[in-house]
Structure formats: structure tokens, C-alpha cells
Design an enzyme around this catalytic site. Structure first.
Site, PDB file in Angstrom:
ATOM      1  N   GLU A   1      17.995  -2.045 -16.888  1.00  0.00           N
ATOM      2  CA  GLU A   1      17.937  -3.599 -16.826  1.00  0.00           C
ATOM      3  C   GLU A   1      17.840  -4.071 -18.354  1.00  0.00           C
ATOM      4  O   GLU A   1      17.065  -3.529 -19.177  1.00  0.00           O
ATOM      5  CB  GLU A   1      16.710  -4.368 -16.388  1.00  0.00           C
ATOM      6  CG  GLU A   1      16.787  -4.202 -14.785  1.00  0.00           C
ATOM      7  CD  GLU A   1      15.661  -4.837 -14.049  1.00  0.00           C
ATOM      8  OE1 GLU A   1      14.965  -5.745 -14.587  1.00  0.00           O
ATOM      9  OE2 GLU A   1      15.244  -4.508 -12.996  1.00  0.00           O
TER      10      GLU A   1
ATOM     11  N   GLU B   1      10.859  -1.210 -10.086  1.00  0.00           N
ATOM     12  CA  GLU B   1       9.663  -1.221 -11.045  1.00  0.00           C
ATOM     13  C   GLU B   1       8.349  -1.017 -10.097  1.00  0.00           C
ATOM     14  O   GLU B   1       7.387  -2.043 -10.073  1.00  0.00           O
ATOM     15  CB  GLU B   1       9.760  -2.592 -11.262  1.00  0.00           C
ATOM     16  CG  GLU B   1      10.798  -2.680 -12.508  1.00  0.00           C
ATOM     17  CD  GLU B   1      10.421  -4.057 -13.462  1.00  0.00           C
ATOM     18  OE1 GLU B   1       9.848  -4.941 -13.068  1.00  0.00           O
ATOM     19  OE2 GLU B   1      11.258  -3.961 -14.533  1.00  0.00           O
TER      20      GLU B   1
ATOM     21  N   CYS C   1       0.778  -1.182   0.127  1.00  0.00           N
ATOM     22  CA  CYS C   1       0.049  -0.027   0.011  1.00  0.00           C
ATOM     23  C   CYS C   1       0.862   1.260  -0.122  1.00  0.00           C
ATOM     24  O   CYS C   1       1.840   1.582   0.908  1.00  0.00           O
ATOM     25  CB  CYS C   1      -0.774  -0.006   1.244  1.00  0.00           C
ATOM     26  SG  CYS C   1      -1.988   1.610   1.429  1.00  0.00           S
TER      27      CYS C   1
HETATM   28  C1  GLA Z   1      12.408  -7.030 -13.701  1.00  0.00           C
HETATM   29  C2  GLA Z   1      12.556  -6.881 -12.404  1.00  0.00           C
HETATM   30  C3  GLA Z   1      13.809  -7.715 -11.970  1.00  0.00           C
HETATM   31  C4  GLA Z   1      13.684  -8.840 -12.717  1.00  0.00           C
HETATM   32  C5  GLA Z   1      13.461  -8.954 -13.999  1.00  0.00           C
HETATM   33  C6  GLA Z   1      13.477 -10.228 -14.754  1.00  0.00           C
HETATM   34  O1  GLA Z   1      12.608  -6.101 -14.752  1.00  0.00           O
HETATM   35  O2  GLA Z   1      12.978  -5.476 -12.236  1.00  0.00           O
HETATM   36  O3  GLA Z   1      13.922  -7.424 -10.683  1.00  0.00           O
HETATM   37  O4  GLA Z   1      12.554  -9.477 -11.859  1.00  0.00           O
HETATM   38  O5  GLA Z   1      12.242  -8.155 -14.409  1.00  0.00           O
HETATM   39  O6  GLA Z   1      13.518 -10.011 -16.020  1.00  0.00           O
HETATM   40 ZN    ZN Z   2      -3.793   1.086   0.247  1.00  0.00          ZN
END
Ligand code: GLA
Ligand code: ZN
Length: 685
Positions: free
Chosen positions: A311, A153, A118
Site C-alpha cells: 500500500e 495489517e 482474539c
Molecule cells: C492501512 C490499511 C488500509 C487503509 C489504509 C489507509 O494501511 O491497511 O486498509 O486503512 O491504512 O491509509
Molecule cells: Zn484473547
């Protein structure tokens, strides 16, 4: 133009998870040696290390991390230090249930998983702030630390009671009164008029989904809430040392959050790049490559400066339908293309494969075999050596004179609308058709949102801008009247910022007048159906006709000259219905494309239009199919040119002048040979 980080080199790095190997000092010391062999100059540390950093509430253990940062630094490897909020320790999730997300169906999740907190919970915010404060106090002045990677992410939404209350407060601040909210949301529809703020609930599959103003404001609220969560994370980091830049990593075309909103709180934008490489039957990777390059351009355009490729996999993922490894030489190609489109880094997920957990079969620089004589390790190392020669590229700018307007809020709204085509309205696809035409011909393009300043561009493409928020329409009109050229398309200017349809002639906000046309009706097509656009007055050489798909619009000219008409063979249809128009307005010009044209139209129309406006590709040549090119201007004035071959065939590019291979010094006088999946970094000879 500044470099992205205080470290004036292109970053070559990886997600590094030593917390999974703390009982293997042999592995940890090998890591450093192997990283040096691979010319890795930075690692992203601590992304999912919260349980190791704070194994019990308030019990912080940072020494292990300090030892690793020190050891890496002593060997020339910098640290991109992550805050660990992407995944919580189980003790935290168990003790404070409020940190666990409630789904749209109002079920609270169990402990576990990641990216599922949350963002409103004060407890979660406090806990994150506390661990970030400890990290900052300990490491914010460490010379190894060049960047903060905040969370990982960041994504999703929470529907708990705390979030509902925060949403209502956000709405009160936005609308002031329920009357204003009811008007903006058109709640007389189906008798859903709100008479008490407490009646407002976030959209839910077991509740309200039919009030589009609610849906839109919920997404805006989630973005604002996410941003305030990020700012809560960033504050203790900046308090300790404001000079270390901050980023968070975006996902390609993820539309759950308004990334442009988040970017306002970041120093650098970064993104994670995982196209389904090698999914084509014939080895032509263009169809995967151009959307990835578009996203690089979009990320670069967000803050108007280079971004980081936080990444990508050196080999394969483990989550695509089929997880193919990048073939021989392909990793170098994808990396050079990212650099070409504005990346100041090539970073991997991940340095070393985990032994357990759901990512144990994901590709990495070091696999379970723990060998450095693998193909992947060698290719990563070769690339590392190339990047070491590219200091002059760090912070280099892209000079785009063409912008494509792609607005996340409009994207939300047009996809939320029911009709005219519920089988995919295709706004992103249309934007990418514009983009692809320029990608294939070597033009630099920015992809901007509605709030951007368009004044510096020679050409502004506005594909399917369904929603016009704020003063967007006025600024598009001002831009054109003062000499700009605009290409508008079907399904533009339908709704205002509340997703309320404009009344009167559309496209709204004055765009109908700008384009010199008037919308009559939509005619969406089923997949497999098409119509034809017949060119009746070519502004420059065009084919006689083009195929139209998905979504066609009937329009009436209101001052515009007709360049193309529908030609359907439908005896019921009048034979002069316009489909492509041009209108002079002030010192500028507005084109209007009423049908969803095939790629060939955009390829014929857009580069030629740019050329007529004095905008040229990065290299004045015709690129063979599957070859793309991009340029960046280094801070020392070096003009870098990048040429990429996305096919398995040998290609050759005719050169208008001699170019020098920046890596090898070899001069190419009139022909540039490109090996299969080859990529070259060039400068003028
Ligand atoms: C995402 C996440 C990573 C990993 C990759 C795998 O981009 O940020 O931690 O899980 O995917 O592809
Ligand atoms: Zn919440």
C-alpha cells in the site's frame, strides 16, 4: 533469485473493494476500463469483504467474487486474493463474544472496528479457516490468482482468559518450572515471586508492568500467537495449491509484533508506506524519504529477497495530522525509490474512494468525481506505463556489503527499561543515523535482526544493541575475529535474553573484550544539552570535533586505541576520557562509539570506513544534498541504477561513466540532470 509472484512483471495494483459497489454494475464495469487505462495489472480483492462472502453463518456467497475475478482476468488484471480476517462480520462478533478482543485494562471490546480479534479464540480460528477454505477451494487454481494477502495489517494484542491460558502454556513450555521462570524474571524483586502458574497475568495498567521479563515474554508470546494464527490461515490455502505465495502487510516500524517472527511463515514480505510527505518547511523531503527507504531495506533483508509495496497512497491519506497530497511528480519519485530499494510492486490504497465510512476522504486513484482526467489518475497511469517496461527488474537482487543490526526484541527491552534516559532512549533514531549516512552517499545497506547470518558482510554496524539474545554476541565476535569490521555503540550488551543485566564487565557476552573497552557509567543528556567529541587520532580524515547528544557513556580502554575523547569544558572531568575507540581482534576490527553523535560524524566516518574496507557506493560520485541512489541487479544481469532528487531544486550529479536512461534511451555522458523531485532509472551506456 525468484520473482515475488508467479506473475513475472512488476505489480501495479490497488486495494479494490467492489463489495461496496455491488448495487452499481455501471461502476464495476467502469472500474475495469479505467484500471486498464491506468495500466493497473492486479488488484487486492476481498480484504474487508467477509460480510459479503458469508452474510450469515455458513452461508457462503462467492459467486459475485468469482464474476469480478473472471471479468478482471479477461481484461488482463490479476488478483491478489485477501483472506477477510482483518474485519469480522457483526453476526460473528455478536454470536461469539470470545472473538472480541479484551484490552490490557481487561475490558472486552464491543462488536465493530477492525484488526481487533482474539488471535487465540478457537472459534475465530475455525471461522477464519472455514472461509479461507472456501476461498481456496474456489480460487486457488484460478489462473488470475497470483498471491494470497493474508489478513490485513495484523496487529495488537488480546488479554482475554483464553489468551492468558495460552500464555501460561507457552511459558510452561519455555521454562519448564516456576523456579526457572522466577529466576529468569527476577521476581524476588518487590516480592512478586510466582507460586502458581495461575497467578501469571499479562502486563496490565491495572496490574503488573514492572517485571521486564514478563513484558518481554508477553510480546514474544503475542508474536508467536500471531504467527500461529497466520499459519492457521495459511494452511488451507497451501493445502489447495502450495504454489501460490503468501504475504501479509507490515506497517512502518510498527513494534507491537516481532515481524521477523511472522516473516518466517511468509513467502514474501510486504509493507504499507505512508510517510508524512510535504511536512517540511522548505520542500526538502529527505527527512521523510530515508526512514521509508530504511524500512524498504529492512523488509527486503527479512527474507533476503524483493518485497512488495502493498500500500501507498497515490495522493493523500485522511488520517495524518495534515493530509497533504503528493505534489506534481512526487508519486513517481516515491515509487521509483521503493523499486530502487527492492520493491517488486507499487500498490495503492485504494482504487476508488468509498462514499461512506471513515475512509471516504482518503485519497484514491479514482475519486468521487469519477474522472480519469485528474492529475492523480494521469500520474498513476504514467507510472503504470513505466512499470510495464521494467520486467527485467522483477526479482532483481540488491548486493549489500554493509549490514545494520536492528533487533526488535532488543528494541522492546531497551524501551521498556526505566533509565538511563526516559525521554526517548533513541535506539531507532541512532540506527537511522547510521542508515542516513549511507543513504546520502549511495551505499547499499541491509538492515538485519540478531538472528541473521552476518558472515557475508564486510561491515556490521551494531547501534545500541542493548539486549544480546541467544548466541548473538558470540556470532558478532566470531564475525569480527574472522576478518569482519564491527562498529558498536553506547548502551550495547547491557542485558541478556531475559532482560537480566550482565554482571562483570560490559558490554556483555564477550563484546567488552572484542571492543577492548570497559563500560564505566552512563551520562544521559537533556534535550538541548550536548557534549563534544574531540578526535585525537583520526583513522582517516575526520573533523576535529563532533557534537554528542542524548546519551553518552564513560568507558575505560582495555586494549583499544583511543581515537576520540570527551571535550566538555567541564573542569571536573578528566581530559582523556575515551569516546571513540578501535581494537584489533583476530583478523578483524571493532570500533566503539560511546556518545550519541550528530549526523555529521556518521557522514564523515561511516562511508569512509566502508571505502577503506573496499565497499563502494552504487555510483562512484559525490551526491548533492537531497539526492539518493540505489542499485539492483536484474536476473538477466541488467545493472539498474536509480537516482532520486528529494528536493524542489534542480540537481546535477557528476557521472564517473556514461549512463543511459532506461525509459527514454537518452545517454548522459558526464552529468546527470535531475528536475525537482525527479527520479531516473538508469543503466550503463
Ligand atoms: C492501512 C490499511 C488500509 C487503509 C489504509 C489507509 O494501511 O491497511 O486498509 O486503512 O491504512 O491509509
Ligand atoms: Zn484473547
Amino acid at each position: 533469485m525468484q520473482t515475488a509472484t508467479p506473475y513475472p512483471h512488476i505489480l501495479h495494483g490497488c486495494d479494490y473493494n467492489p463489495e461496496q459497489w455491488l448495487d452499481r454494475p455501471d461502476i464495476l464495469s467502469q472500474d475495469i476500463l479505467q484500471m486498464q487505462q491506468a495500466s493497473i495489472n492486479c488488484v487486492s480483492l476481498g480484504i474487508f469483504a467477509w460480510a459479503a462472502l458469508e452474510p450469515a453463518e455458513g452461508d457462503y456467497r462467492l459467486d459475485w467474487l468469482a464474476e469480478i475475478i473472471d471479468a478482471l482476468y479477461a481484461n488482463g488484471i490479476r488478483t491478489v486474493l485477501a483472506t477477510p480476517s482483518g474485519a469480522r462480520p457483526l453476526w460473528l462478533a455478536a454470536k461469539y463474544p470470545e472473538v472480541r478482543r479484551v484490552r490490557a485494562d481487561r475490558v472486552r471490546e464491543l462488536p465493530g472496528g477492525r484488526h481487533n480479534h482474539c488471535y487465540t479464540s478457537l472459534v475465530y480460528r475455525e471461522k477464519v479457516r472455514a472461509v479461507n477454505t472456501k476461498l481456496a477451494e474456489r480460487f486457488a487454481h484460478h489462473p488470475a490468482v497470483i498471491l494470497w494477502h493474508v489478513s490485513n495489517e495484523i496487529q495488537g494484542e488480546c488479554h482475554c482468559a483464553l489468551c492468558q491460558a495460552a500464555f501460561r502454556d507457552w511459558l510452561k513450555a519455555r521454562y519448564g518450572s516456576l523456579d526457572a521462570l522466577n529466576a529468569a524474571w527476577w521476581t524476588a524483586f518487590w516480592s512478586h515471586t510466582y507460586t502458581d502458574w495461575e497467578q501469571i497475568e499479562s502486563p496490565s495498567p491495572i496490574g503488573e508492568t514492572g517485571i521486564h521479563g514478563l513484558n518481554l515474554d508477553w510480546k514474544r508470546f503475542c508474536s508467536a500467537q500471531m504467527r500461529s494464527f497466520l499459519e492457521n490461515e495459511i494452511a488451507p490455502l497451501k493445502a489447495e495449491n502450495p504454489l501460490i505465495p503468501v504475504t501479509t502487510n507490515f506497517m512502518q516500524f510498527y513494534d507491537g509484533i516481532g515481524y521477523h517472527e511472522l516473516a518466517k511463515s511468509l513467502d514474501i514480505v510486504s509493507w504499507d508506506c505512508y510517510p508524512a510527505w510535504h511536512s517540511s518547511a522548505d520542500g526538502d523531503e529527505s527527512e521523510q524519504a530515508y526512514p521509508a527507504d530504511a524500512y524498504s531495506d529492512l523488509c527486503r533483508s527479512m527474507l533476503g529477497k524483493p518485497f512488495l509495496l502493498m500500500e501507498n497512497t497515490p495522493s493523500h491519506t485522511n488520517w495524518q495530522t495534515v493530509c497533504r497530497p503528493k505534489t506534481w511528480g512526487f508519486h513517481r519519485l516515491t515509487a521509483i525509490s521503493a523499486l530502487a530499494h527492492g520493491a517488486d510492486s507499487i500498490q495503492y490504497f485504494q482504487w476508488r474512494q468509498s462514499r461512506g465510512g471513515c475512509e471516504k476522504l482518503h485519497g484514491a486513484v479514482m475519486t468521487h468525481a469519477n474522472r480519469t482526467d485528474t492529475r492523480v489518475f494521469q500520474e498513476v497511469s504514467d507510472l503504470g506505463r513505466t512499470l510495464q517496461k521494467l520486467d527485467a527488474l522483477c526479482g532483481a537482487r540488491t548486493n549489500a556489503r554493509i549490514a545494520i543490526l536492528y533487533d526488535t526484541e532488543s528494541h522492546w527491552a531497551v524501551n521498556d527499561a526505566q533509565g538511563p534516559r526516559n525521554d526517548g532512549i533513541g535506539d531507532t533514531e541512532l540506527m537511522l543515523r547510521f542508515y542516513k549516512a549511507y543513504w546520502k552517499t549511495g551505499y547499499a545497506v541491509d538492515i538485519v535482526d540478531a538472528e541473521a547470518d552476518y558472515s557475508g558482510y564486510h561491515l556490521l554496524c551494531v547501534p545500541m544493541l542493548y539486549m544480546l539474545r541467544g548466541d548473538t554476541a558470540k556470532r558478532i565476535c566470531d564475525y569480527a575475529r574472522s576478518g569482519g569490521t564491527v562498529v558498536l555503540t553506547m548502551h550495547t550488551g547491557i542485558a541478556d535474553e531475559h532482560d537480566l543485566c550482565f554482571t562483570g564487565d560490559t558490554p556483555g557476552g564477550g563484546l567488552a573484550g572484542l571492543a577492548g573497552i570497559r563500560f564505566l557509567e552512563s551520562d544521559p543528556l537533556y534535550d538541548g544539552q550536548h557534549e563534544t567529541m574531540h578526535i585525537v587520532k583520526a583513522p582517516f580524515p575526520l573533523a576535529e570535533s563532533y557534537r554528542l547528544e542524548k546519551l553518552c557513556e564513560r568507558i575505560a580502554p582495555a586494549g583499544a586505541e583511543v581515537l576520540g575523547v570527551y571535550d566538555t569544558g567541564n573542569p571536573c572531568m578528566p581530559d582523556d576520557l575515551p569516546c571513540l575507540t578501535r581494537h584489533a581482534c583476530g583478523r578483524g576490527t571493532a570500533y566503539y562509539l560511546a556518545g550519541f553523535a550528530e549526523d555529521r560524524f556518521f557522514s564523515d566516518f561511516l562511508p569512509e570506513l566502508a571505502e577503506r574496507l573496499g565497499v563502494h557506493p552504487v555510483l562512484d560520485t559525490t551526491f548533492p544534498h537531497g539526492v539518493s541512489a540505489a542499485a539492483r541487479q536484474g536476473r538477466d544481469g541488467t545493472e539498474f541504477l536509480f537516482v532520486m532528487n528529494w528536493t524542489r531544486e534542480q540537481k546535477s550529479v557528476t557521472l564517473p561513466y556514461a549512463l543511459k536512461d532506461y525509459e527514454t534511451g537518452k545517454i548522459y555522458q558526464s552529468k546527470l540532470p535531475l528536475s525537482p523531485y525527479g527520479a531516473k532509472i538508469l543503466v550503463r551506456a
